[in-house]
Every structure is written in C-alpha cells, then in structure tokens.
Scaffold this motif. Sequence first.
Motif, PDB file in Angstrom:
ATOM      1  N   ARG A   1       0.842  -1.190   0.000  1.00 57.34           N
ATOM      2  CA  ARG A   1       0.000   0.000   0.000  1.00 57.34           C
ATOM      3  C   ARG A   1       0.883   1.247   0.000  1.00 57.34           C
ATOM      4  O   ARG A   1       1.866   1.310   0.713  1.00 57.34           O
ATOM      5  N   SER A   2       0.566   2.183  -0.794  1.00 59.59           N
ATOM      6  CA  SER A   2       1.235   3.491  -0.882  1.00 59.59           C
ATOM      7  C   SER A   2       2.653   3.430  -1.458  1.00 59.59           C
ATOM      8  O   SER A   2       3.361   4.421  -1.430  1.00 59.59           O
ATOM      9  N   GLN A   3       3.084   2.264  -1.973  1.00 58.75           N
ATOM     10  CA  GLN A   3       4.410   2.236  -2.594  1.00 58.75           C
ATOM     11  C   GLN A   3       4.317   2.690  -4.052  1.00 58.75           C
ATOM     12  O   GLN A   3       3.513   2.175  -4.825  1.00 58.75           O
TER      13      GLN A   3
ATOM     14  N   PRO B   1       2.210   4.576  -9.039  1.00 58.86           N
ATOM     15  CA  PRO B   1       1.967   3.375  -8.236  1.00 58.86           C
ATOM     16  C   PRO B   1       2.543   2.130  -8.908  1.00 58.86           C
ATOM     17  O   PRO B   1       2.630   2.064 -10.143  1.00 58.86           O
ATOM     18  N   LEU B   2       2.944   1.146  -8.099  1.00 59.69           N
ATOM     19  CA  LEU B   2       3.603  -0.043  -8.668  1.00 59.69           C
ATOM     20  C   LEU B   2       2.781  -0.724  -9.774  1.00 59.69           C
ATOM     21  O   LEU B   2       3.346  -1.114 -10.797  1.00 59.69           O
TER      22      LEU B   2
ATOM     23  N   TRP C   1      -0.482  -8.147   9.838  1.00 53.81           N
ATOM     24  CA  TRP C   1       0.014  -7.563  11.096  1.00 53.81           C
ATOM     25  C   TRP C   1       0.876  -6.322  10.803  1.00 53.81           C
ATOM     26  O   TRP C   1       0.691  -5.266  11.405  1.00 53.81           O
ATOM     27  N   ILE C   2       1.796  -6.469   9.861  1.00 52.97           N
ATOM     28  CA  ILE C   2       2.722  -5.352   9.569  1.00 52.97           C
ATOM     29  C   ILE C   2       1.938  -4.146   9.030  1.00 52.97           C
ATOM     30  O   ILE C   2       2.226  -3.000   9.351  1.00 52.97           O
ATOM     31  N   GLY C   3       0.937  -4.411   8.195  1.00 57.01           N
ATOM     32  CA  GLY C   3       0.217  -3.315   7.543  1.00 57.01           C
ATOM     33  C   GLY C   3      -0.871  -2.691   8.415  1.00 57.01           C
ATOM     34  O   GLY C   3      -1.517  -1.722   7.993  1.00 57.01           O
TER      35      GLY C   3
ATOM     36  N   THR D   1       7.069   0.362   7.307  1.00 54.14           N
ATOM     37  CA  THR D   1       5.972  -0.563   6.964  1.00 54.14           C
ATOM     38  C   THR D   1       6.167  -1.089   5.547  1.00 54.14           C
ATOM     39  O   THR D   1       6.100  -2.296   5.292  1.00 54.14           O
ATOM     40  N   ARG D   2       6.454  -0.175   4.617  1.00 53.86           N
ATOM     41  CA  ARG D   2       6.642  -0.603   3.221  1.00 53.86           C
ATOM     42  C   ARG D   2       7.830  -1.550   3.109  1.00 53.86           C
ATOM     43  O   ARG D   2       7.780  -2.556   2.407  1.00 53.86           O
ATOM     44  N   TYR D   3       8.911  -1.201   3.828  1.00 53.05           N
ATOM     45  CA  TYR D   3      10.116  -2.030   3.744  1.00 53.05           C
ATOM     46  C   TYR D   3       9.828  -3.438   4.267  1.00 53.05           C
ATOM     47  O   TYR D   3      10.193  -4.432   3.633  1.00 53.05           O
TER      48      TYR D   3
END
Length: 430
Positions: A11-13, A126-127, A179-181, A325-327
């Motif tokens: 998300r958001s990458q 966006p990707l 969990w991470i997101g 978060t993205r990483y």
Amino acid sequence: MKLPVIIPEIRSQAWSCHGCTKCCRELIVHLTRDDQKRIDQQQWRSKLGVAPYVKHPTGIVLNHNPGQGCVFLLPDGKCRIHAELGMDAKPFACKIYPFTLEREGDAVRVGLRFDCPTVTKSDGNPLPSHRRELQALSDKIGKDLPALYRPDPEAIAFSAALSIDRGTLDRIVGRFDKWIGDNRRSINDRISGLVSVVSILNNADAQKFDGPRLAELIDMLVNDLPAGAADGGAPILEPSRSQLKLLRQAAFAYGSFIRFDESRMGLWKSMRFRLAQLRHARNMTAGSGRIPSLACDDIVATFENLRAVRPIAPENSRDADELLTRYLQARIANRGAFGRHYYGWPVLAGLNATLLALAVIGWFARRSAAGAGRDRLSTQDVRDALMIVDRSAGRSPELGARSSRLRLRYLTQENGLQRLIAHHAIVSDA
Ligand code: SF4
C-alpha cells in the motif's frame, strides 16, 4: 516461456525514475551475454575510446570512468545508450532496476530494491502502473534467458527441520503482512509483535509441526499479541556488550561493500586496501572513538556521538512509520527476505536476518544524524540507512556466509534481537 508477473501489493508504494544517477554512479552492473553482444554491435569501444565492459571477480560488468560512475553516464545525468539508441538498447540490469524478477511456481514475482532514493521516498507512479513494462521484460527473459527462470522447488524450507508448500507459505506471509500493515498500531508495536512471534518460532520444536499446523500456530500467536506496547509485560533489557559487538560487526558487513574502483586495483593497492579493511573491522568491533570509514558514504562521526542520538519523536514519526511498513512488507510479504531472494535461506533464518537489519538501520540512521551534528533522528536519516542496508542485503557474499548465520543464531538467544532493536529504535514510544 510466458509467465504472469506478480506485482508487490504494498500500500502506498510508488516509484518513477527521477534521474538522480545514484545507480549509475554507485552500482556494479553485470551484463548478460546478449548485453555484451549488443554493446559490441553498437560499436561502443570505438565511440567511447575505453572498454565499455570489463572483467570483475563476479562476472562481466559495465566499465566506470575513475571516480565518476558508468562509462555511459553523460555529464547531464543521462545514459548515452538510452540517449542515442533508446531504452531497448540498454543492458538488461539497467532496464529492470530497481525491480527484480524471480520465478515462483507458474509466475514471476517482482521484487523491489530500496537502494533507489525514489523507492524509499515512494515518489512516482503506483507499482501496478509498471505492470506492462515488467511483463514485457519478464517475457524477454523467458525467451532469451530461460535458464534464469528455472522452476523453483515445490517444498520451501521454513527452517532446517521443516519444509512447507507454497499454499502454507502464502498463508504465513499473508498473516504477517496483515500484522505489519495494520497501521492502527504504532510501528514499534508491530515490530515488537513480529519479534515475539519469530522468537517463539525460533524456540519451537519444528519436529512437532507440519505445514498446516505451523500456519495455525502463527495465526494463533499473531491473534494473541497484546494490543499495545503498554500491555507488553516486562521492560526490555539493554543489549549486552557482546550483542552490541555483533551488531557493529553486522553493520560493518552491510556498509563495507567493494566499490567499482576498489575492485579494479592492482595487487599492491588491493593488499593495502584489504589491510585497511581489517583495521576498520577491528575498530568497529572495539566500538569507541571515531567510527571507521565505510564504503557506503563518507560520513564522519564518533561512536560516542552516535550513542547520544535519540529516536524520532512520535508526533513526527508518520513518514518513518510508513517507510518501515513498506520495507517490511517488501521483505516479508513479498518474500524478499528468504529463499531465492536471500541466499536461498529458509524462511525463519530470513525473518531473523530482517529483524537484525532493522537494528542495523537504526544504527546507520544514528550515524547519519551524529555525522550531521544532530542528536535526534530524522526521516531522511532512516531513508539513507535503509538504502545502505538494502544495497547489501541478499547481495553481499559476507551477509550470506556461515558467519552471518552463526551471528544470528547467537542473537536469537537471550532476546538479543529484541534488545538490539529496542536499543536502536527509530521512533520513540508514545
Ligand atoms: S537511483 Fe533510482 S531514481 Fe536514481 S537514476 Fe537510478 S533508478 Fe532513477
């Protein structure tokens, strides 16, 4: 061979090339046989007046002008091959950067490198908007270099004693991803939850599990994580001297890659360079006085100043939280942390390496702040640190060596990873 590409769902990458030339100046670009043939047909040797590519210990690579980067880099920052002959004429590695492509079952997974500044900034399109060009590149590999897309095994090593199938891996990484997101929790809570689950898995008796039971266990462990750090129980101890020493050794491994010019030194210079490296490695282990110079940049700071740097205050942490978060999503949910993307390591070993990388990012970010005379981290320090770490992760031979596995094994005892991450926290707890 045409295989559909899987674009990372982060998300958001976003990313678009902003022409900063960092990759052209700093990276060593390996060429395929086709690249070499094409460069020869384009007659660059006579046009440039120097060899367009040279032998390197790891293969045939694009040549550099001493201290300036790739021989094709023009003074205005453009690529000469691209400017004269178009994008298609460029070497494959240049066309694909900062993406990577790895076969996964009947598809090709697209990975993302965080050593490009606009990836860390998430600046651009966006990707999913890159799908068409990535699919075309992937199809070309399938046609011209099918050996790169050799089928991967059905069974994936989760640990030395347990293999799982792809469906189980999807379930496990999907649970970690959720969990991470989950940005309703702070990044510190999400990292500390991850550390708790991974340390339970490190201590679990893998013989007792099969794939589905392992996925159930992970589901249960993540569901049972406390709602926030405040509920997290006993305070985290400071790391021991030997844990800190191992962290500095890991930081040295991440930050001391060989640059192009160093790889081309003659025998005498190269011996002097290696002796200097040994001296720097010893100073890093000692951990006092001036931090030895590292290949990644020319920052000058002392260990004492680095230790005085404080994390980002919670009220200013939004960008760093989003970056981490993205990483983590790219490393874990998009499988950049294990298997073919990471020295062929089992999933659990790769998760441990990612956790240590978080502490190393905290260390490098503090070094940047200390070098600039600040005692508080900024988001840019974190971006710079992440670019150093991601440049080496999965690429530096030293980080894939047995000594790195042993270091991680030691740090999984006595909560070493948890203590190092808390000690090098990027964001303060509220
Ligand atoms: S480092 Fe990234 S933004 Fe800079 S030139 Fe390379 S691909 Fe473009």
